[in-house]
Write a protein that holds these residues in place. Structure first.
Motif, PDB file in Angstrom:
ATOM      1  N   GLY A  12      -6.963  -6.247  14.946  1.00  0.00           N
ATOM      2  CA  GLY A  12      -6.286  -6.721  16.136  1.00  0.00           C
ATOM      3  C   GLY A  12      -4.815  -6.995  15.827  1.00  0.00           C
ATOM      4  N   LEU A  13      -4.099  -7.485  16.847  1.00  0.00           N
ATOM      5  CA  LEU A  13      -2.671  -7.752  16.684  1.00  0.00           C
ATOM      6  C   LEU A  13      -2.346  -9.226  16.901  1.00  0.00           C
ATOM      7  N   GLY A  14      -3.355 -10.080  16.735  1.00  0.00           N
ATOM      8  CA  GLY A  14      -3.156 -11.504  16.980  1.00  0.00           C
ATOM      9  C   GLY A  14      -2.527 -12.259  15.839  1.00  0.00           C
ATOM     10  N   ASP A  15      -2.410 -11.619  14.671  1.00  0.00           N
ATOM     11  CA  ASP A  15      -1.767 -12.294  13.539  1.00  0.00           C
ATOM     12  C   ASP A  15      -0.884 -11.290  12.802  1.00  0.00           C
ATOM     13  N   GLY A  16      -0.545 -11.584  11.559  1.00  0.00           N
ATOM     14  CA  GLY A  16       0.412 -10.753  10.837  1.00  0.00           C
ATOM     15  C   GLY A  16      -0.184  -9.688   9.947  1.00  0.00           C
ATOM     16  N   ALA A  17      -1.508  -9.458  10.026  1.00  0.00           N
ATOM     17  CA  ALA A  17      -2.152  -8.543   9.082  1.00  0.00           C
ATOM     18  C   ALA A  17      -1.600  -7.120   9.195  1.00  0.00           C
ATOM     19  N   VAL A  18      -1.549  -6.597  10.410  1.00  0.00           N
ATOM     20  CA  VAL A  18      -1.059  -5.227  10.586  1.00  0.00           C
ATOM     21  C   VAL A  18       0.413  -5.132  10.205  1.00  0.00           C
ATOM     22  N   SER A  19       1.195  -6.134  10.581  1.00  0.00           N
ATOM     23  CA  SER A  19       2.615  -6.134  10.217  1.00  0.00           C
ATOM     24  C   SER A  19       2.800  -6.137   8.706  1.00  0.00           C
ATOM     25  N   ALA A  20       1.933  -6.850   7.994  1.00  0.00           N
ATOM     26  CA  ALA A  20       2.009  -6.861   6.533  1.00  0.00           C
ATOM     27  C   ALA A  20       1.747  -5.472   5.962  1.00  0.00           C
ATOM     28  N   MET A  21       0.805  -4.734   6.562  1.00  0.00           N
ATOM     29  CA  MET A  21       0.535  -3.365   6.117  1.00  0.00           C
ATOM     30  C   MET A  21       1.758  -2.479   6.344  1.00  0.00           C
ATOM     31  N   PRO A 122       1.801  -4.227  -6.544  1.00  0.00           N
ATOM     32  CA  PRO A 122       2.124  -5.089  -7.694  1.00  0.00           C
ATOM     33  C   PRO A 122       2.042  -6.567  -7.335  1.00  0.00           C
ATOM     34  N   HIS A 123       1.489  -7.338  -8.264  1.00  0.00           N
ATOM     35  CA  HIS A 123       1.373  -8.795  -8.159  1.00  0.00           C
ATOM     36  C   HIS A 123       0.344  -9.241  -7.107  1.00  0.00           C
ATOM     37  N   SER A 124      -0.577  -8.343  -6.754  1.00  0.00           N
ATOM     38  CA  SER A 124      -1.632  -8.718  -5.806  1.00  0.00           C
ATOM     39  C   SER A 124      -2.994  -8.841  -6.487  1.00  0.00           C
ATOM     40  N   GLU A 125      -2.996  -8.890  -7.805  1.00  0.00           N
ATOM     41  CA  GLU A 125      -4.241  -8.814  -8.558  1.00  0.00           C
ATOM     42  C   GLU A 125      -5.218  -9.946  -8.252  1.00  0.00           C
ATOM     43  N   GLU A 126      -4.719 -11.098  -7.857  1.00  0.00           N
ATOM     44  CA  GLU A 126      -5.595 -12.247  -7.612  1.00  0.00           C
ATOM     45  C   GLU A 126      -6.095 -12.304  -6.173  1.00  0.00           C
ATOM     46  N   SER A 127      -5.661 -11.369  -5.340  1.00  0.00           N
ATOM     47  CA  SER A 127      -6.109 -11.327  -3.950  1.00  0.00           C
ATOM     48  C   SER A 127      -7.260 -10.334  -3.827  1.00  0.00           C
ATOM     49  N   HIS A 128      -8.367 -10.776  -3.249  1.00  0.00           N
ATOM     50  CA  HIS A 128      -9.554  -9.919  -3.156  1.00  0.00           C
ATOM     51  C   HIS A 128     -10.067  -9.760  -1.730  1.00  0.00           C
ATOM     52  N   THR A 129      -9.279 -10.188  -0.745  1.00  0.00           N
ATOM     53  CA  THR A 129      -9.760 -10.146   0.641  1.00  0.00           C
ATOM     54  C   THR A 129      -8.848  -9.361   1.576  1.00  0.00           C
ATOM     55  N   PHE A 130      -7.797  -8.732   1.055  1.00  0.00           N
ATOM     56  CA  PHE A 130      -6.892  -7.983   1.918  1.00  0.00           C
ATOM     57  C   PHE A 130      -6.560  -6.636   1.267  1.00  0.00           C
ATOM     58  N   HIS A 131      -7.595  -5.854   1.016  1.00  0.00           N
ATOM     59  CA  HIS A 131      -7.392  -4.540   0.432  1.00  0.00           C
ATOM     60  C   HIS A 131      -6.683  -3.596   1.399  1.00  0.00           C
ATOM     61  N   GLY A 132      -6.761  -3.908   2.705  1.00  0.00           N
ATOM     62  CA  GLY A 132      -6.026  -3.094   3.671  1.00  0.00           C
ATOM     63  C   GLY A 132      -4.547  -3.064   3.367  1.00  0.00           C
TER      64      GLY A 132
END
Length: 288
Positions: A12-21, A122-132
Motif C-alpha cells: 500500500g501507500l499509507g507509509d514510507g515503505a514504497v518510497s524507501a524502495m 550495504p549496512h542492512s545486515e541486521e534487518s530481517h523484515t524488509f527484504h523488499g
C-alpha cells in the motif's frame, strides 16, 4: 537490456515503505526509469501477485526488470530468486509461488538464487523484515542499471525446485466450458476467468449468444443465470450481467456499471469454478 524497473508489492501507500524502495533504487542509479505495477495486492496474497505479473510483464520491453514483493515468509528459510523469462524479462521475488502464472503460461528460461547475505543493501545486515528494500529493490536496480549481470546475481537453481501454486486448466468438453475465476478487475468487480476465447469459438459460441453461467465455490453452486455474450458493456442495459472478452483475450463476467463480485459475493482462486454453455434464446413476444 532497457533500464526499466517495475515494482509490485502488497505494501500500500499509507507509509514510507514504497518510497524507501524508490530511494534505494535511485541511490543505485539515477539513470533507471522506475514505475509501479501495483502496491495494492491484497496482503499476503501470492496468487494475485503471480497473476498480476502474468497480466503485465508481456507488455513491457524485453530486458525490463520486475520486482515483486508479497512476502509473508520474510526472514524465514524461503529463498530469494531472480528469474529470466522466455520472453526476455527479469523478475526478482521471493520463492513462494509468485512465478506460478509466468512459468505456466509464458515459460521461464533460468532461475538464480540470490545470496541474501552478500547481495543486499550495504549496512542492512541486521534487518530481517524488509527484504523488499534491502534485497529486491536493491538488486533490481543493479540489474536494471546494468551494474550487475543476471548471471552475477547468484547460482543457477533447478526450475523444478521453485515453489508453485496449483493451476487448473480451462476445458471445453461437449460444448461445455469449465475454468476457474482467477482474479478480479478490482475497481469494477468484474470476474476474470482462465477460459480463453478460443474455447468459446471451439464450442460454436459467438457474440450475441445467450449463455448459461454457473459458478461454484468449493464445488457448491452459488450462482446461475443466463447471460449474453456481449462485444462490450454497452450491449446490455445498466445493471445487467454479461459475458465478455477481457484484455487478455480470456472470458470475463461482469455487470454493466456495477460490481459482479460484490453483488453475488464471488471470490477468486482455484476454489472458485465457473461453467458456461450455450443456452437457447428466449424471445419475449409483445401483447397484441
Amino acid at each position: 537490456m532497457g533500464k526499466y524497473l517495475v515494482l509490485q508489492t502488497d505494501f500500500g501507500l499509507g507509509d514510507g515503505a514504497v518510497s524507501a524502495m524508490y530511494g534505494v533504487a535511485r541511490t543505485v542509479s539515477d539513470q533507471i526509469e522506475i514505475s509501479d505495477l501495483t502496491h495494492e495486492i491484497p496482503p499476503y496474497d501470492i496468487w494475485v501477485a503471480s497473476y498480476r505479473l502474468y497480466q503485465t510483464v508481456q507488455y513491457w520491453p524485453k530486458g525490463t526488470v520486475f520486482v515483486s514483493v508479497v512476502d509473508p515468509g520474510v526472514g524465514s528459510t524461503r529463498r530469494s530468486i531472480a528469474c529470466k523469462t522466455n520472453s526476455g524479462h527479469y523478475i526478482i521475488t521471493p520463492d513462494n509461488g509468485t512465478l506460478t502464472h509466468i512459468q505456466h503460461y509464458d515459460g521461464i528460461a533460468e532461475i538464480r538464487e540470490i545470496d541474501e547475505v552478500k547481495s543486499r543493501l550495504p549496512h542492512s545486515e541486521e534487518s530481517h523484515t524488509f527484504h523488499g528494500r534491502d534485497i529486491y529493490a536493491y538488486n533490481g536496480a543493479r540489474l536494471a542499471s546494468q551494474e550487475i549481470t543476471f548471471e552475477a546475481l547468484g547460482q543457477v537453481t533447478a526450475l523444478e525446485s521453485i515453489e508453485t501454486l496449483p493451476i487448473e486448466e480451462a476445458k471445453v468438453e461437449n460444448k461445455r466450458l469449465t475454468g476457474s475465476i482467477d482474479v478480479l478487475d478490482v475497481r469494477f468487480g468484474s470476474l476474470w476467468t482462465n477460459i480463453p476465447l478460443t474455447h468459446l469459438q471451439a464450442a460454436g459460441i459467438t457474440q450475441g449468444d445467450l449463455l448459461q453461467v454457473t459458478i461454484y465455490h468449493q464445488k457448491k453452486k452459488v450462482y446461475q443465470n443466463l447471460l449474453q455474450f456481449a462485444r462490450s458493456f454497452a450491449d446490455v442495459n445498466i445493471g445487467e450481467p454479461l459475458v465478455y472478452v477481457n484484455s487478455l483475450v480470456n472470458i470475463g463476467v461482469a455487470v454493466n456499471q456495477d460490481s459482479f463480485s460484490d453483488l453475488y459475493h464471488i471470490g477468486t482462486g482455484i476454489d472458485w469454478q465457473i461453467e458456461m454453455r450455450k443456452a437457447k434464446k428466449i424471445i419475449f413476444e409483445e401483447d397484441v
